[in-house]
Scaffold this motif. Structure first.
Motif, short mmCIF file in Angstrom:
data_model
loop_
_atom_site.label_atom_id
_atom_site.label_comp_id
_atom_site.label_asym_id
_atom_site.label_seq_id
_atom_site.Cartn_x
_atom_site.Cartn_y
_atom_site.Cartn_z
N ALA A 1 0.78 -1.36 -0.07
CA ALA A 1 0.09 0.10 -0.19
C ALA A 1 0.87 1.09 -0.03
O ALA A 1 0.46 2.33 -0.44
N SER A 2 2.11 1.26 0.55
CA SER A 2 2.91 2.14 0.45
C SER A 2 3.62 2.63 -0.57
O SER A 2 4.31 3.72 -0.92
N ASP A 3 3.46 1.64 -1.81
CA ASP A 3 3.92 1.93 -3.17
C ASP A 3 2.91 2.87 -3.81
O ASP A 3 2.34 2.54 -4.59
N THR A 4 3.10 4.09 -3.43
CA THR A 4 2.15 5.15 -4.21
C THR A 4 2.47 5.33 -5.53
O THR A 4 1.66 5.75 -6.23
N THR A 5 3.71 5.07 -5.83
CA THR A 5 4.09 5.11 -7.42
C THR A 5 5.27 4.15 -7.66
O THR A 5 5.60 3.67 -6.88
N PRO A 6 5.18 3.77 -8.84
CA PRO A 6 6.43 2.81 -9.24
C PRO A 6 7.75 3.14 -8.87
O PRO A 6 8.44 2.28 -8.32
N ALA B 1 12.14 2.08 -4.91
CA ALA B 1 13.08 2.41 -3.91
C ALA B 1 12.82 1.40 -2.83
O ALA B 1 14.10 0.97 -1.95
N ARG B 2 11.76 1.12 -2.63
CA ARG B 2 11.46 -0.05 -1.28
C ARG B 2 12.26 -1.22 -1.67
O ARG B 2 13.14 -1.83 -0.85
N LEU B 3 11.96 -1.89 -2.77
CA LEU B 3 12.47 -3.21 -3.24
C LEU B 3 13.94 -3.05 -3.11
O LEU B 3 14.79 -3.89 -2.77
N ARG B 4 14.66 -1.96 -3.65
CA ARG B 4 16.14 -1.71 -3.83
C ARG B 4 16.51 -1.65 -2.38
O ARG B 4 17.54 -2.51 -2.23
N ALA B 5 15.92 -1.05 -1.44
CA ALA B 5 16.51 -1.04 -0.08
C ALA B 5 16.65 -2.56 0.46
O ALA B 5 17.37 -2.86 1.11
N GLU B 6 15.36 -3.24 0.32
CA GLU B 6 15.32 -4.55 0.91
C GLU B 6 16.25 -5.50 0.22
O GLU B 6 17.10 -6.31 0.78
#
Length: 280
Positions: free
Chosen positions: A15-20, A25-30
């Protein structure tokens, strides 16, 4: 720095993925966190498309199309699912239970794998393919990676998109993790470009293709078939990344086999410029 473009698997929308861009960026950090010290040598971006494959209903119930794919998957394990009446929850649990008996895994783990994986496979082939490939082709041309790392359904997306860009982009290494590319009917026979005379091919613009699959990964089946069905694929020896949940992208990234392949990424295991700085 080694330019890496990552391709995620299923159920990566949040839900926090408001834009691609936010999702990427979230997946990159993970992924960077999971890679640990290996990440210090990587300029990693993520090709994010989870929003394009997101279901309108998040109930976990499978559609008839999903269950058709499950039936194809069950036959890989030598189980004939048509012998059971109906396609209700009991049918799915019967199939997963039979596979659990053959693998020594818990039925709940097998069923979780099925419920996570097949709905997005259905969406990709039914309606999402063009949009996903358009977005990831743009990411490939923007980042121009030396290395592509693709997990699960992401290996299908990467395979098709790299074929699209033959002549426009050169990639030193394609590293696939927990790949279902060899799964007959559900995936292999639906690929674009289509297999010729029963065989797929390493994209012409890929110097080296390495495939890594956990011995217990229910998505990466048939076991050992990928290197037989696709030319120019190196299969790593059997590994175990996480016995309790053997398909996690982050667990794959934590495994030394992934670190070692990234450190020796070029054709024949060599590297043409900066080698990833890895411990020990």
């Amino acid at each position: 720095m080694t330019r890496v473009l990552a391709f995620h698997g299923v159920r990566n929308y949040r839900a926090s993925d408001t834009t691609p861009r936010a999702g990427a960026a979230r997946l990159r950090a993970e992924w960077l966190e999971a890679l640990g010290p290996t990440a210090s040598g990587l300029d990693l971006e993520h090709a994010y498309y989870a929003d394009l494959l997101r279901g309108q209903k998040q109930s976990g119930e499978l559609t008839d199309d999903d269950l058709d794919l499950v039936a194809s998957w069950a036959r890989v394990w030598g189980i004939e699912p048509d012998g059971v009446q109906g396609r209700a929850t009991g049918w799915l649990r019967w199939v997963c239970g039979r596979i659990a008996q053959r693998t020594g895994e818990r039925p709940a783990v097998v069923e979780k794998s099925v419920r996570l994986f097949f709905p997005e496979v259905t969406r990709y082939f039914a309606a999402g393919r063009d949009g996903v490939r358009e977005r990831v082709r743009a990411a490939l041309l923007r980042h121009r990676p030396q290395v592509v790392v693709a997990h699960s359904l992401g290996s299908v997306v990467a395979y098709e998109s790299l074929h699209d860009l033959a002549g426009e982009l050169e990639v030193e290494l394609l590293l696939t993790l927990g790949s279902p590319l060899a799964l007959p009917h559900a995936i292999f026979h639906r690929l674009d470009p289509a297999p010729q005379r029963g065989l797929g091919a390493r994209p012409a613009n890929v110097g080296r293709w390495v495939n890594i699959a956990d011995t217990g990964d229910f998505v990466a089946v048939p076991k050992g078939a990928l290197a037989k069905l696709f030319s120019g694929v190196e299969e790593q020896p059997d590994i175990s990344i996480a016995p309790l949940w053997p398909h996690s992208a982050l667990d794959y990234l934590r495994h030394t086999s992934v670190r070692d392949v990234l450190a020796q990424r070029g054709p024949g295991g060599g590297s043409s410029d900066n080698v990833v700085d890895t411990p020990g």
